[in-house]
Each structure stands twice: as C-alpha cells, then as structure tokens.
Design a protein around this motif. Structure first.
Motif, short mmCIF file in Angstrom:
data_model
loop_
_atom_site.label_atom_id
_atom_site.label_comp_id
_atom_site.label_asym_id
_atom_site.label_seq_id
_atom_site.Cartn_x
_atom_site.Cartn_y
_atom_site.Cartn_z
N LEU A 215 -4.20 62.43 79.66
CA LEU A 215 -5.39 61.49 79.60
C LEU A 215 -4.89 60.31 78.68
N LEU A 216 -4.40 60.90 77.50
CA LEU A 216 -4.02 59.88 76.76
C LEU A 216 -2.43 59.49 76.97
N PRO A 217 -2.03 58.11 77.15
CA PRO A 217 -0.65 57.79 77.80
C PRO A 217 0.28 58.23 76.78
N TYR A 218 0.83 59.37 76.20
CA TYR A 218 1.68 59.63 75.43
C TYR A 218 2.42 60.93 75.89
N GLU A 219 3.89 60.88 75.73
CA GLU A 219 4.78 62.00 76.05
C GLU A 219 5.45 62.70 75.07
N PRO A 220 4.91 63.61 74.58
CA PRO A 220 5.40 64.30 73.39
C PRO A 220 7.04 64.86 73.41
N HIS A 221 7.29 65.07 74.46
CA HIS A 221 8.84 65.58 74.60
C HIS A 221 9.66 64.46 74.53
N TYR A 222 9.32 63.36 74.77
CA TYR A 222 10.46 62.33 74.68
C TYR A 222 9.95 61.24 73.35
N PHE B 252 -2.29 55.76 83.47
CA PHE B 252 -2.93 56.01 84.60
C PHE B 252 -1.91 56.12 85.71
N LEU B 253 -0.49 55.69 85.35
CA LEU B 253 0.57 55.67 86.56
C LEU B 253 1.84 56.06 85.45
N PRO B 254 1.74 57.26 85.18
CA PRO B 254 2.64 57.71 84.16
C PRO B 254 3.96 57.86 84.51
N ARG B 255 4.41 58.16 85.89
CA ARG B 255 5.55 58.29 86.68
C ARG B 255 6.14 56.89 86.60
N MET B 256 5.54 55.86 86.72
CA MET B 256 6.07 54.41 86.65
C MET B 256 6.90 54.21 85.20
N THR B 257 6.48 55.03 84.34
CA THR B 257 7.18 54.69 83.00
C THR B 257 8.93 54.79 83.44
N ALA B 258 9.26 55.48 84.19
CA ALA B 258 10.75 55.58 84.43
C ALA B 258 11.36 54.43 84.98
N TRP B 259 10.59 53.20 85.41
CA TRP B 259 11.03 52.05 85.85
C TRP B 259 11.39 51.03 84.56
#
Length: 292
Positions: free
Chosen positions: A175-182, A189-196
């Motif tokens: 829900l918080l837009p932060y990815e701890p692994h990276y 709301f569209l986290p998969r789009m981060t790869a773009w």
C-alpha cells in the motif's frame, strides 16, 4: 511455554554463522548453484541477516508445537528451532529466482549434520493434511510477497493449520509504494509499471516473483478462508532500527532513506513512527487463527 530465548538464539546463530559465512561454504554454494562467488556471498549474508527478523515473528512457541516454516530459504530458522527441540518442517520450493536457497540449504544441512531435517519442496498451495499433517504454528519471514497464487497459499495453510493453532507472517505492505528488495519507490497503485522506468528490473526473476500484496488484500484473504487476522504496530519502526544495525540491509537502501532515518533520529520523529498504525506501515506483521 517454551521460550526461544535471545541467549539460545544467539548461541545457535553464531554456530551456524561460522559455517554459512565461511569462504569455503560460500565457494561450495557458488559452484553447486552455478552462481558467481560474490553474488553467492551476498545471498548468504541476506539470508543470515533475515534471521533476527524471524526471532521477532516467532516470539513464544507452546511446548510440543509442530511448526511449519513457509519459504525457509537456506533453513537457518528451522535449524535453530530443531536445535531447541521443536518438531519443525521447512518448506522451500526454490522457485521465483530462489533456486540458490534450496541448493545452499541442502549443503548447510549436510555440513551441520541435520540431513534428517526433511524439506518440503512443494508450493504452499499444495499443502495437504493427509500427506503433511497439521501444524500448531505456521510462519514466514518476507515470503508472502513472492507467492504468485496468494489465495491458493492461504487456502493451503488453512488446510494444515491445527485447531487452536496460529499463523505468524511478516512481509512488505505495498500500500506504501516502496520496494525494500531493491530500495526503490514504486509507481503508486500500478507497481508493475515501475519496470518501464527502471529497465534493469525487466526479466529479473525476483522482481517477476513479486505480487505486491497489501494489508487490505491479506484481510480479504483471511475472511475468505475463515481466519482471524490481527496486525501489529511498530513494524516500520523496527525496519528503521534494522537500518542502524544491519549493514547489508542498509547498503541496499537508497541514500534518501538513510538520510530520512538520520533526520528522524535527530528530531525525535522515530519515536512517533513506533506508534504508526499498521495500515499505513511497511512491513506488516500479523497473526492469524481459525475463526470460531
């Protein structure tokens, strides 16, 4: 109650650390998994550093409990629990970019003389009470976010949870837009789009394994599968604490996050974070049980 005391935990972890972080073991894992040595070293350091989080998740375990660790990695927590006398079963399918874990775990059990500790190399959705029995405690540490069929996973864990048993899990709350692994911010709301915007994530097995689970999704899954669910506050505070004590974890995080921690320490804001509601915190730690 049987308590996994910090003293026992530290003693056992030190014993296993001497093996896991030795140059000889790192090289053996690299060769067996066809992984570059430095990458193997980093993977083992990460697995080692996750164990302290596991201790907070476990807390107390009733005597005689049968325990299932979901996504056991190389099996450090399961080995410590076994040394403490618990009947523990590690589950580690080694999928989603984590094949190294299964290989390193097998080598580790051989090195420490615990080959009798059998690992379930199945997906959690395939748990079957007729084959695997029931468990008084089911737990995971930063695993649920890597399970593609999360509904199937909750159904599987529900099937093998013993009456009166409980589940304890900790994982990111996207829900918080932060990815701890990276250590990166995500497109809200569209986290998969981060790869773009970050092409290095494309075709990355770990990135592809992420399901971006949220607290609301966990609540819905628990209701659907007849489980109660209680979330703990303070998880974000513990994550900031880890920035100060875990060098490998800190190194993975961006400079702005480390600077934020220093600012919070100076201003006293870190104490306020300790009481932040779980709904707007990451990671999330929660306990599940069977509904009446």
């Amino acid at each position: 109650m049987t308590i996994l005391t910090p003293a026992f935990f530290e003693t056992e972890l030190a014993r296993l650390t001497a093996v896991v972080l030795s140059d000889e073991f790192i090289h053996a894992c690299a060769v067996a998994s066809n992984t570059p040595v430095e990458r193997a070293r980093l993977r083992l350091v990460d697995c080692h550093n996750e164990v302290s989080t596991g201790l907070r998740v476990l807390k107390t375990i009733p005597p005689g409990s049968r325990v299932l660790e979901v996504g056991a990695g190389i099996g450090l927590l399961s080995l410590i629990l076994r040394s403490a006398g618990f009947d523990v079963t590690p589950l580690e399918p080694g999928s989603g970019g984590f094949g190294f874990n299964a290989t390193a775990g097998r080598l580790l059990r051989e090195r420490v003389g615990m080959t009798e500790l059998k690992v379930l190399d199945i997906g959690v959705q395939d748990l079957d009470p007729e084959q695997h029995g029931h468990f008084d405690l089911i737990f995971s540490v930063n695993v649920l976010e890597h399970i593609p069929d999360l509904a199937g996973a909750f159904a599987g864990m529900r099937r093998v949870l013993a009456p009166g048993g409980m589940m304890r899990h900790t994982c990111p709350n996207y829900l918080l837009p932060y990815e701890p692994h990276y250590g990166i911010l995500l497109v809200p709301f569209l986290p998969r789009m981060t790869a773009w915007f970050k092409p290095s994530l494309r075709n990355d097995e770990v990135w592809e394994s992420l399901n971006f689970v949220t607290l609301g999704q966990v609540k819905r899954l628990c209701r659907q599968h007849g489980l109660t669910c209680a979330f703990e506050s303070g998880a974000l505070y513990q994550a900031f604490e880890r920035l100060g004590t875990d060098k490998a974890f800190r190194a993975r995080q961006p400079a702005w996050l480390r600077a934020t921690m220093r600012t919070l320490e100076i201003t006293g804001g870190l104490k306020l974070i300790k009481h932040m509601p779980a709904a707007i915190s990451t990671p999330m730690t929660f306990t599940c049980g069977l509904s009446d």
